[in-house]
Design an enzyme around this catalytic site. Structure first.
Site, PDB file in Angstrom:
ATOM      1  N   THR A  70     -68.634 -89.762 -12.808  1.00  0.00           N
ATOM      2  CA  THR A  70     -68.767 -90.052 -11.368  1.00  0.00           C
ATOM      3  C   THR A  70     -67.608 -90.951 -10.947  1.00  0.00           C
ATOM      4  O   THR A  70     -66.925 -90.692  -9.948  1.00  0.00           O
ATOM      5  CB  THR A  70     -70.119 -90.731 -11.070  1.00  0.00           C
ATOM      6  N   ASN A 148     -72.238 -77.074 -13.311  1.00  0.00           N
ATOM      7  CA  ASN A 148     -73.353 -77.721 -14.019  1.00  0.00           C
ATOM      8  C   ASN A 148     -74.720 -77.124 -13.703  1.00  0.00           C
ATOM      9  O   ASN A 148     -75.666 -77.331 -14.435  1.00  0.00           O
ATOM     10  CB  ASN A 148     -73.361 -79.230 -13.719  1.00  0.00           C
ATOM     11  N   GLN A 174     -68.644 -80.285 -17.948  1.00  0.00           N
ATOM     12  CA  GLN A 174     -69.546 -79.317 -18.600  1.00  0.00           C
ATOM     13  C   GLN A 174     -68.793 -78.321 -19.475  1.00  0.00           C
ATOM     14  O   GLN A 174     -69.373 -77.321 -19.900  1.00  0.00           O
ATOM     15  CB  GLN A 174     -70.375 -78.564 -17.545  1.00  0.00           C
ATOM     16  N   SER A 192     -67.041 -86.919 -19.366  1.00  0.00           N
ATOM     17  CA  SER A 192     -68.157 -87.853 -19.500  1.00  0.00           C
ATOM     18  C   SER A 192     -68.708 -87.761 -20.919  1.00  0.00           C
ATOM     19  O   SER A 192     -68.932 -86.653 -21.433  1.00  0.00           O
ATOM     20  CB  SER A 192     -69.241 -87.463 -18.494  1.00  0.00           C
ATOM     21  N   ALA A 193     -68.970 -88.922 -21.551  1.00  0.00           N
ATOM     22  CA  ALA A 193     -69.411 -88.913 -22.953  1.00  0.00           C
ATOM     23  C   ALA A 193     -70.819 -88.371 -23.127  1.00  0.00           C
ATOM     24  O   ALA A 193     -71.121 -87.712 -24.122  1.00  0.00           O
ATOM     25  CB  ALA A 193     -69.336 -90.339 -23.521  1.00  0.00           C
ATOM     26  N   HIS A 194     -71.703 -88.630 -22.142  1.00  0.00           N
ATOM     27  CA  HIS A 194     -73.115 -88.317 -22.416  1.00  0.00           C
ATOM     28  C   HIS A 194     -73.460 -86.838 -22.346  1.00  0.00           C
ATOM     29  O   HIS A 194     -74.578 -86.449 -22.675  1.00  0.00           O
ATOM     30  CB  HIS A 194     -74.061 -89.170 -21.547  1.00  0.00           C
ATOM     31  N   THR A 230     -63.358-105.930 -17.563  1.00  0.00           N
ATOM     32  CA  THR A 230     -63.244-106.060 -19.017  1.00  0.00           C
ATOM     33  C   THR A 230     -63.486-104.706 -19.673  1.00  0.00           C
ATOM     34  O   THR A 230     -64.469-104.025 -19.367  1.00  0.00           O
ATOM     35  CB  THR A 230     -64.267-107.088 -19.539  1.00  0.00           C
ATOM     36  N   CYS A 313     -78.947 -84.788 -10.637  1.00  0.00           N
ATOM     37  CA  CYS A 313     -78.657 -85.717  -9.549  1.00  0.00           C
ATOM     38  C   CYS A 313     -79.378 -85.330  -8.279  1.00  0.00           C
ATOM     39  O   CYS A 313     -79.514 -86.123  -7.368  1.00  0.00           O
ATOM     40  CB  CYS A 313     -77.158 -85.769  -9.283  1.00  0.00           C
TER      41      CYS A 313
END
Ligand SMILES: Cc1ncc(COP(=O)(O)O)c(C=O)c1O
Length: 370
Positions: A70, A148, A174, A192-194, A230, A313
């Site tokens: 996002t 997606n 995707q 995106s990692a997830h 950070t 979403c």
């Protein structure tokens, strides 16, 4: 319990879980600190960047770590367009993820114009129609690699071949299973990692060397002044690991999931979305006539089966799917949308149980609907 909602998020791969456990013990330094804890963190952050860059075929300085796709999509669209003169135009496809769609909408309130490229009945962007929208003020085109909600593969190579002076952004979230697009001709690409067996809250934006974006977050000089805050070292390491394991297991997973997907789709009574088009095998989306998705989801959930009604979403709302209506289906038809999505831990037994549960669940849902 059966999880068949990998397009929403995926369980951690065992390799990533192990890495996270190790990291929480060791890798907690601030990468900008001057002492040895900071030095070690900086070294590991740059190692993660190198791994991500290598897997994408990018240069290290072209990888910006973000809190997910996002943010990466927002950074690409807002960051590029906000540097363009007022009146500049952006083209997005009608089936983009909300993180692109809403960013585009936000730009219309800032003096930019957005053109929406149509898709065909399979959900595939119509390249000729998109190119007709291109004009002298077009500054950017954003098209996803794989949709997606439907799993349809978008014609990114054809867009690359037709490229003009506009920049091309690709949301490749995707496409982990079928492979990320070749970067040649692409200016920005989000990951995106997830969706790859990594943790939520980690992603990156590839930004072609030489391009600058107006940052969304300002403050420290992290990520070469492109994303202040950070550095989330553990998230970056987990993204690199999830990508690496995904690439390593891709040939085996691709073959296995094609088999599972074909088995799931054989004899299921409904309309398969994107039939005939090239689709990523992890997504199988269906319209079931005469039923509403919500009660069907509840019935399946009672059987211990987690699937979704389109994109996560938007599934908390009763709004019809923007994607399915863009494909030419009616609002009423779109209300019967169910998405099954598979991933690294999906099994044959799970597919057979879901397939077996669908008939009775559909029958009950139709009875309930009267
Ligand atoms: C195509 C696509 N783009 C972007 C996103 C957003 O990714 P993230 O959850 O990392 O913000 C998702 C996931 O929901 C997605 O499927």
């Amino acid at each position: 319990m059966i999880y068949m909602d990998y397009a929403a998020t995926s369980p951690l791969r065992p390799e990533v879980r192990q890495l996270l456990l190790n990291c929480y013990h060791q890798d907690w330094g601030n990468a900008t600190s001057l002492h040895s804890h900071g030095h070690r963190a900086r070294m590991h952050l740059e190692e993660a960047r190198e791994r991500v860059a290598r897997l994408l075929g990018a240069r290290v300085e072209e990888v910006i770590f973000t809190s997910g796709a996002t943010e990466a999509n927002n950074l690409a669209l807002l960051g590029w367009m906000r540097q363009q003169p007022a009146g500049s135009r952006l083209i997005v496809s009608a089936v983009e993820h909300p993180s692109v769609w809403e960013a585009a909408k936000a730009l219309t309130f800032e003096g930019y114009a957005v053109d929406v490229a149509p898709v065909d009945r399979c959900g595939r962007v119509v390249v000729e129609a998109l190119l007709e929208l291109v004009g002298p003020r077009t500054a950017m085109v954003s098209v996803m690699a794989v949709n997606n909600e439907v799993g349809v593969v978008q014609p990114v190579p054809q867009l690359v071949a037709a490229k003009g002076s506009w920049k091309l952004h690709v949301d490749a979230v995707q496409s982990g299973l079928i492979g990320w697009p070749q970067l040649e001709g692409i200016d920005m690409l989000s990951l995106s990692a997830h969706k790859l067996g990594g943790p939520v809250g980690s992603g990156c934006l590839y930004l072609r060397q030489g391009l600058r974006l107006a940052p969304l977050l300002v403050g420290g000089s992290q990520e070469d002044h492109r994303r202040a805050g950070t550095s989330n070292l553990i998230a970056a390491l987990a993204l690199a690991e999830a990508m690496e394991v995904s690439v390593r297991s891709r040939p085996e997973e691709l073959e296995r999931l094609i088999g599972l997907r074909n088995r799931l789709e054989t004899g299921l009574e409904g309309e398969l979305l994107g039939r005939g088009a090239q689709r990523s095998p992890h997504i199988s989306s269906w319209l079931f006539e005469g039923v509403r998705a919500e009660p069907l989801l509840v019935l399946l959930d009672l059987e211990g089966i987690s699937v979704s009604s389109g994109s996560a979403c938007s599934s908390h709302s009763v709004e019809p799917s923007r994607i399915v209506t863009a494909m030419g289906y009616s609002v009423e038809q779109s209300r019967g949308l169910i998405r099954f999505s598979l991933g690294h831990a999906s099994s044959l037994e799970e597919v057979d149980r879901v397939w077996g549960a669908m008939g009775p669940a559909l029958q009950r849902a139709r009875l309930q609907a009267g």
